[in-house]
Design a protein around this motif. Structure first.
Motif, mmCIF file in Angstrom:
data_model
loop_
_atom_site.group_PDB
_atom_site.id
_atom_site.type_symbol
_atom_site.label_atom_id
_atom_site.label_comp_id
_atom_site.label_asym_id
_atom_site.label_seq_id
_atom_site.Cartn_x
_atom_site.Cartn_y
_atom_site.Cartn_z
ATOM 1 N N VAL A 125 11.019 10.395 0.048
ATOM 2 C CA VAL A 125 10.871 9.508 0.005
ATOM 3 C C VAL A 125 10.370 8.867 1.705
ATOM 4 C CG1 VAL A 125 11.453 8.216 -2.071
ATOM 5 C CG2 VAL A 125 12.740 9.152 0.202
ATOM 6 N N ALA A 126 10.049 7.635 1.729
ATOM 7 C CA ALA A 126 9.878 7.670 3.186
ATOM 8 C C ALA A 126 9.428 6.323 3.351
ATOM 9 C CB ALA A 126 8.362 7.822 4.000
ATOM 10 N N ARG A 127 10.278 5.909 4.410
ATOM 11 C CA ARG A 127 10.019 4.233 5.192
ATOM 12 C C ARG A 127 8.151 4.052 6.267
ATOM 13 N NH1 ARG A 127 12.443 0.452 2.276
ATOM 14 N NH2 ARG A 127 12.861 -1.732 3.656
ATOM 15 N N VAL A 128 7.900 2.792 5.282
ATOM 16 C CA VAL A 128 6.463 3.377 5.899
ATOM 17 C C VAL A 128 6.652 1.381 6.472
ATOM 18 C CG1 VAL A 128 6.142 4.407 4.733
ATOM 19 C CG2 VAL A 128 5.622 2.260 4.181
ATOM 20 N N GLU A 129 5.559 1.276 7.172
ATOM 21 C CA GLU A 129 5.096 -0.346 7.963
ATOM 22 C C GLU A 129 4.059 -0.694 6.941
ATOM 23 O OE1 GLU A 129 6.729 -1.107 10.232
ATOM 24 O OE2 GLU A 129 8.016 -0.075 11.001
ATOM 25 N N ARG A 130 4.387 -1.588 6.571
ATOM 26 C CA ARG A 130 2.876 -2.357 6.220
ATOM 27 C C ARG A 130 2.546 -3.944 6.660
ATOM 28 N NH1 ARG A 130 5.225 -3.441 -0.335
ATOM 29 N NH2 ARG A 130 6.764 -4.874 0.589
ATOM 30 N N GLU A 131 1.562 -4.558 6.215
ATOM 31 C CA GLU A 131 1.384 -5.662 6.621
ATOM 32 C C GLU A 131 1.278 -6.422 5.651
ATOM 33 O OE1 GLU A 131 -2.542 -4.902 8.935
ATOM 34 O OE2 GLU A 131 -1.634 -4.955 10.433
ATOM 35 N N GLY A 132 1.355 -7.253 5.642
ATOM 36 C CA GLY A 132 0.912 -8.742 4.534
ATOM 37 C C GLY A 132 0.883 -9.491 5.125
ATOM 38 N N GLN A 133 0.586 -10.521 3.945
ATOM 39 C CA GLN A 133 -0.475 -12.139 5.059
ATOM 40 C C GLN A 133 -0.160 -12.416 6.107
ATOM 41 O OE1 GLN A 133 -3.482 -12.698 2.911
ATOM 42 N NE2 GLN A 133 -2.968 -10.983 1.822
ATOM 43 N N GLU A 134 1.112 -12.688 6.679
ATOM 44 C CA GLU A 134 1.196 -13.408 7.394
ATOM 45 C C GLU A 134 2.092 -11.932 8.755
ATOM 46 O OE1 GLU A 134 3.315 -16.695 6.604
ATOM 47 O OE2 GLU A 134 1.787 -17.624 5.421
ATOM 48 N N GLU A 135 3.153 -11.414 8.142
ATOM 49 C CA GLU A 135 3.452 -10.520 8.954
ATOM 50 C C GLU A 135 3.580 -8.799 8.762
ATOM 51 O OE1 GLU A 135 7.926 -11.772 7.499
ATOM 52 O OE2 GLU A 135 7.570 -12.501 9.888
ATOM 53 N N GLU A 136 4.449 -8.047 9.420
ATOM 54 C CA GLU A 136 4.820 -6.310 9.462
ATOM 55 C C GLU A 136 5.905 -6.576 8.723
ATOM 56 O OE1 GLU A 136 3.997 -4.850 12.965
ATOM 57 O OE2 GLU A 136 1.903 -4.938 13.044
ATOM 58 N N ASP A 137 6.138 -5.860 7.226
ATOM 59 C CA ASP A 137 7.403 -5.826 6.982
ATOM 60 C C ASP A 137 6.944 -3.824 6.782
ATOM 61 O OD1 ASP A 137 5.985 -5.626 4.691
ATOM 62 O OD2 ASP A 137 7.035 -7.226 3.682
ATOM 63 N N GLU A 138 8.477 -3.936 6.322
ATOM 64 C CA GLU A 138 8.594 -2.609 5.149
ATOM 65 C C GLU A 138 8.506 -2.240 4.267
ATOM 66 O OE1 GLU A 138 12.508 -0.966 7.768
ATOM 67 O OE2 GLU A 138 11.042 -0.369 9.511
ATOM 68 N N ALA A 139 8.589 -1.192 3.657
ATOM 69 C CA ALA A 139 8.375 -0.389 1.926
ATOM 70 C C ALA A 139 9.306 1.119 2.011
ATOM 71 C CB ALA A 139 7.200 -0.476 1.430
ATOM 72 N N THR A 140 9.266 0.814 0.899
ATOM 73 C CA THR A 140 9.933 2.530 0.852
ATOM 74 C C THR A 140 8.427 3.096 -0.249
ATOM 75 O OG1 THR A 140 11.778 2.395 1.038
ATOM 76 C CG2 THR A 140 11.390 4.485 -0.373
ATOM 77 N N VAL A 141 7.941 4.297 0.232
ATOM 78 C CA VAL A 141 7.535 4.596 -1.036
ATOM 79 C C VAL A 141 7.206 6.154 -1.030
ATOM 80 C CG1 VAL A 141 5.401 3.313 0.663
ATOM 81 C CG2 VAL A 141 5.860 5.820 0.555
ATOM 82 N N VAL A 142 7.303 6.421 -2.616
ATOM 83 C CA VAL A 142 7.067 8.006 -2.807
ATOM 84 C C VAL A 142 6.146 9.195 -2.655
ATOM 85 C CG1 VAL A 142 7.815 9.541 -4.965
ATOM 86 C CG2 VAL A 142 8.977 6.890 -4.817
ATOM 87 N N LEU A 143 6.755 9.827 -1.521
ATOM 88 C CA LEU A 143 5.187 10.722 -1.500
ATOM 89 C C LEU A 143 4.949 11.978 -2.294
ATOM 90 C CD1 LEU A 143 5.890 11.124 2.405
ATOM 91 C CD2 LEU A 143 5.191 9.477 1.108
ATOM 92 N N GLU A 144 6.299 12.073 -2.598
ATOM 93 C CA GLU A 144 6.482 13.793 -3.812
ATOM 94 C C GLU A 144 6.887 13.133 -4.861
ATOM 95 O OE1 GLU A 144 4.408 15.494 -5.784
ATOM 96 O OE2 GLU A 144 3.807 16.530 -4.350
ATOM 97 N N ARG A 145 6.940 14.080 -6.589
ATOM 98 C CA ARG A 145 8.654 14.213 -6.784
ATOM 99 C C ARG A 145 8.611 15.518 -7.322
ATOM 100 N NH1 ARG A 145 11.107 10.914 -10.878
ATOM 101 N NH2 ARG A 145 9.737 8.545 -10.080
ATOM 102 N N PHE A 146 9.779 16.002 -7.750
ATOM 103 C CA PHE A 146 9.649 17.598 -8.188
ATOM 104 C C PHE A 146 10.850 17.591 -9.614
ATOM 105 C CE2 PHE A 146 9.261 16.981 -3.453
ATOM 106 C CZ PHE A 146 8.113 18.751 -3.597
ATOM 107 N N THR A 147 10.722 17.808 -10.467
ATOM 108 C CA THR A 147 11.017 18.270 -11.152
ATOM 109 C C THR A 147 12.027 19.553 -10.871
ATOM 110 O OG1 THR A 147 9.821 16.688 -12.832
ATOM 111 C CG2 THR A 147 11.643 18.979 -13.631
ATOM 112 N N VAL A 148 13.328 20.189 -11.009
ATOM 113 C CA VAL A 148 13.746 21.242 -10.588
ATOM 114 C C VAL A 148 14.990 21.501 -11.844
ATOM 115 C CG1 VAL A 148 13.609 20.118 -8.130
ATOM 116 C CG2 VAL A 148 15.824 19.855 -9.518
ATOM 117 N N GLY A 149 15.022 20.602 -13.131
ATOM 118 C CA GLY A 149 16.209 21.294 -14.341
ATOM 119 C C GLY A 149 16.099 20.882 -14.809
ATOM 120 N N GLY A 150 17.002 20.775 -15.992
ATOM 121 C CA GLY A 150 16.834 19.420 -16.872
ATOM 122 C C GLY A 150 16.677 20.322 -18.075
#
Length: 326
Positions: free
Chosen positions: A55-80
Motif C-alpha cells: 500500500v502507498a500514501r498518494v496525493e490526489r486532486e479533489g474538486q477544490e483542494e488537494e488531499d491524500e488517499a491510500t491505494v493498494v499497489l499489489e496484493r500477494f497470497t502467501v499462504g492459507g
C-alpha cells in the motif's frame, strides 16, 4: 521490521500475527522475502488465506483542494488452507516479487519522502482482518540510481519526491499512481526553468523516463510546462555515459524540442491535469564528477515509522477506493 496485532475482527482471544520482513531495501521488480508468524488463539481455527498488501500514501486532486488517499499497489497470497491449533505457533515463509513500478523511497540509505507499507491480511471463517502496517524501504534500480547521480553531477539539486494518483497517458504505466522526483536546476539554467520533474516507469525491458520542465516566463513570453519522454536500458546501465546522456536529454527539454509528436498527458480520471505535491524537506546535494549523489537532511528511520503510522491512520475507506481504482 516487525509488526503485531491482535485480530480483533476474529473475536477476543483470536489468532495473532507477527510478520517479519528480511532486512535491507527491496528493489522495484525484485524479491521481497520474510515470514508470517501466527500464534493460535483460544480455540482451533482454519486459516483460509494469508495475503500481503503493498500500500502507498498518494496525493490526489479533489474538486477544490488537494488531499491524500491510500491505494493498494499489489496484493500477494502467501499462504492459507491450514488448521491453526489453539495457542499453536505456525510460520509461513514467503518470497514475492514487487511490481517494476514500485516507487523508490530511499537513496543511499536516506528517506526521500514517499511512504509505502506492507499490510498482512488474514481470512478465517469468512472474517477478514487487515492487520497492521510495516514500513517498506525500496531502493533504486541501477539505471535509476545512475540517472539521479548524473543529475547531481550536472549540478541539479533534489527538492522532493511524492506519489501522484493518476496515469501518464502514452506510457506503459500499470500502477494507479506514479512517482514524481522534483529537481532544481543549477544557476546556469535557473533563468530558463523553475524545476525539473522526473518520473520513472520501469518495466522488465527497461525504463521510460518522463521529464517535465517548468519553464520560467520571459519578458515577452508566458511560463509553461514541456513534457518529454525518453527510454533507458537496464542492461546498459553500467556501460552508459549517463552524464552525457542526461545532459543531452536536459538540453532537449530546456530547448523545448518535442521528443515525440504526441507528448504524454497526465490524468486522474477527472480530466487532464498535472501538479506537484509539497516538498518533504529532504535535499540531495549536487556533487563533483565521480562522487555519488549525497542526501542531506530528510527523515531518520524513527520519524519514517512515525509518519507511516500517521499517514495510514484513517485509511480504511481510502484503501477500498484505491483497490477499485487499481
Amino acid at each position: 521490521m516487525v509488526f503485531k496485532k491482535l485480530l480483533g475482527a476474529l473475536g477476543v482471544g483470536g489468532p495473532s500475527v507477527d510478520t517479519v520482513l528480511h532486512p535491507g531495501p527491496a528493489l522495484p521488480g525484485g524479491p521481497l522475502s520474510g515470514e508470517v508468524r501466527l500464534r493460535g488463539g483460544g480455540s482451533d481455527a482454519t486459516v483460509d488465506r494469508i495475503s500481503l498488501l503493498l500500500v502507498a500514501r498518494v496525493e490526489r486532486e479533489g474538486q477544490e483542494e488537494e488531499d491524500e488517499a491510500t491505494v493498494v499497489l499489489e496484493r500477494f497470497t502467501v499462504g492459507g488452507g491450514f488448521r491453526l491449533a489453539e495457542e499453536a505457533d505456525h510460520t509461513v515463509p514467503f518470497t514475492v516479487t514487487l511490481p517494476w513500478e514500485t516507487p523508490v523511497t530511499h537513496l543511499h540509505g536516506q528517506h526521500l519522502g514517499p511512504v509505502l507499507g506492507i499490510r498482512t491480511e488474514l481470512e478465517i471463517a469468512g472474517a477478514r482482518d487487515k492487520g497492521d502496517l510495516d514500513a517498506l524501504a525500496v531502493g533504486p534500480l541501477p539505471a535509476q540510481e545512475a540517472i539521479l547521480e548524473a543529475f547531481g553531477q550536472l549540478g541539479y539539486v533534489f527538492r522532493s519526491a511524492d506519489l501522484e494518483l493518476g496515469h501518464i497517458r502514452g506510457t506503459g504505466q500499470q500502477l494507479p499512481c506514479y512517482q514524481e522526483i522534483e529537481i532544481l536546476p543549477p544557476a546556469g539554467h535557473a533563468h530558463a526553468v523553475n524545476e525539473i520533474e522526473v518520473t520513472f516507469i520501469a518495466a522488465p525491458g527497461g525504463l521510460e523516463v518522463v521529464i517535465e520542465a517548468d519553464k520560467r516566463a520571459g519578458l515577452f513570453t508566458e511560463g509553461h510546462d514541456t513534457v518529454h519522454r525518453f527510454t533507458a536500458s537496464h542492461h546498459a546501465a553500467s556501460q552508459t555515459d549517463w552524464n552525457a546522456q542526461v545532459d543531452a536529454w536536459l538540453k532537449e527539454v530546456i530547448a523545448g524540442h518535442e521528443a515525440h509528436a504526441a507528448p504524454p498527458s497526465y490524468g486522474d480520471g477527472q480530466g487532464d491535469r498535472h501538479r506537484s505535491g509539497p516538498g518533504t524537506g529532504a535535499v540531495v546535494a549536487g556533487v563533483a564528477a565521480g562522487v555519488a549523489v549525497g542526501v542531506v537532511g530528510g527523515m531518520v528511520a524513527a520519524e519514517v515509522v512515525d509518519e507511516l503510522g500517521d499517514a495510514f491512520e484513517d485509511e480504511e475507506g481510502d484503501e477500498e477506493e484505491g483497490e477499485d481504482e487499481g
